[in-house]
Scaffold this active site. Structure first.
Site, PDB file in Angstrom:
ATOM      1  N   LYS A  92       0.846  -1.201   0.000  1.00  0.00           N
ATOM      2  CA  LYS A  92       0.000   0.000   0.000  1.00  0.00           C
ATOM      3  C   LYS A  92       0.881   1.251   0.000  1.00  0.00           C
ATOM      4  CE  LYS A  92      -0.465  -0.660   5.000  1.00  0.00           C
ATOM      5  NZ  LYS A  92      -1.330  -1.243   6.045  1.00  0.00           N
TER       6      LYS A  92
ATOM      7  N   TYR B 203      14.440  30.204  10.510  1.00  0.00           N
ATOM      8  CA  TYR B 203      13.235  30.949  10.880  1.00  0.00           C
ATOM      9  C   TYR B 203      13.116  31.082  12.383  1.00  0.00           C
ATOM     10  CZ  TYR B 203      11.390  30.655   6.103  1.00  0.00           C
ATOM     11  OH  TYR B 203      11.203  30.788   4.771  1.00  0.00           O
TER      12      TYR B 203
END
Ligand SMILES: *Cc1c(COP(=O)(O)O)cnc(C)c1O
Length: 374
Positions: free
Chosen positions: A53, A268
């Site tokens: 999957k 940041y």
């Protein structure tokens, strides 16, 4: 089975190509095949399927499917119908089961692509039986504890003689572990016992219970193993040495190296402050590549084998490393984010998640290389 797994070979370098994308993801198909063979050898006669999957746990069904088929795998599981369609294109002759079951309006597509729904409710059984008349194979999901998909055990026992089940063409009965990676959890023994009771009520059907970690639990083998994560190098036995070979390797190029003074901040919001003069390297890879922002300030990368801390906040396209201890760090040098012992379980832990999420989150912005180690 070697306890110290060989690292996948470095791909043939194509620096301009890696430079164009900033980073390279290498998937070792030979290691996936070896992992499948090693799990199959644990099965004591059970068939070993492959759960592929989420695009083969991020590794690419188009390449992984045929590699597993060549290794001898004949049965595959995906989550969604759309994944089944992609798996069918790569695996024309395989048995492919779709774990999330039969959603309304999809039965024609199941038939058109030769896919087998894993039916998990009486409504799904009736829908499939009305359509297939028992002529197309399907599996029955029994819920032994997840409360997610499947008939609850009492209902599965009650309905053992239900003609809708006979009419739905069921050839496999399966259930899923709650905590297989924790062998000491008593829920495992309860699920193993409940699944055995259900199987006894449905004689003649094949049974499947074990995911990757379940392969290593006593009494969980049944007829068909369903490993996913371990095929892709994840550790099915957390807390013990990983018996699987590593499959993915993630490397990014260093775009710049700079010297900063004590007191300088990086990234940041200035989340990191240099406590001493330091060398910083900026990597051309960020959270938009699927490398988790949650690893900010906690993970590391290897530069010429030297562990270098990830500083401050991971940006969308860039990561800053402290390379003060790594003299090899320079523009164009490679930093290893996954590989050389920095495995997906370790990266997952550093990011406050599990290796499964690291694997399935790996993005599509990298250059991808497939290799086949022996
Ligand atoms: C994902 C999944 C598996 C495979 O689990 P791993 O832990 O990755 O081996 C097996 N069965 C079901 C029902 C699943 O959803």
């Amino acid at each position: 089975m070697p306890s110290v797994a060989p690292a996948p070979p470095s791909p043939t370098r194509s620096e301009p190509e890696t430079g164009a994308h900033g980073a390279r993801l290498t998937v070792d198909l030979g290691a996936i095949a070896a992992n499948w063979r090693s799990l199959a050898a644990h099965g004591a006669g059970a068939e070993c399927a492959a759960v592929v999957k989420a695009d083969a746990y991020g590794c690419g069904i188009g390449r992984v499917g045929p590699a597993l088929w060549d290794a001898g795998c004949r049965t595959f599981f995906v989550a969604h119908l759309s994944e089944g369609v992609a798996a069918r294109a790569a695996l024309p002759e395989a048995a492919i089961y779709v774990l999330n079951g039969l959603l309304p309006g999809t039965r024609e597509a199941f038939a058109a692509h030769g896919l087998r729904p894993v039916l998990g409710s009486v409504e799904e059984l009736a829908d499939w039986a009305a359509f297939s008349g028992g002529r197309l194979p399907a599996a029955l999901h029994v819920d032994t504890g997840m409360n997610r998909l499947g008939l609850p055990v009492p209902e599965a026992l009650d309905r053992a003689g239900d003609p809708r089940i006979a009419a739905a063409g069921i050839d496999l009965i399966l259930s899923h572990f709650v905590s297989a990676e924790k062998p000491e959890d008593p829920v495992n023994a309860r699920q193993i016992a409940d699944f055995a009771r259900v199987r006894a009520a449905y004689p003649g059907l094949r049974g499947s219970l074990a995911n990757s970690s379940g392969v290593f639990l006593d009494g969980a083998g049944h007829d068909l193993l369903r490993p996913g994560y371990a095929l892709f190098g994840g550790n099915p036995k957390p807390g013990s040495a990983n018996p699987m070979r590593p499959v993915v390797r993630l490397e990014a190029l260093i775009a710049q190296v700079r010297a900063v003074e004590a007191g300088a901040t990086a990234g940041y919001n200035g989340r990191w402050t240099a406590s001493a003069p330091s060398r910083l390297a900026t990597l051309s890879l960020g959270y938009a590549d699927g490398f988790p922002r949650a690893i900010s300030g906690r993970g590391q990368a290897l530069v010429d084998g030297v562990p270098c801390p990830i500083l401050g906040l991971v940006s969308m396209d860039l990561i800053i490393l402290d390379v003060t201890a790594a003299p090899a760090a320079r523009r164009g040098a490679t930093a290893v984010l996954i590989g050389d012992g920095l495995d997906i379980d370790t990266v997952g832990r550093a990011a406050g998640t599990i290796g499964y999420e690291i694997l399935t989150g790996l993005g599509s912005r990298y250059v991808r290389t497939y290799v086949e180690s022996r």
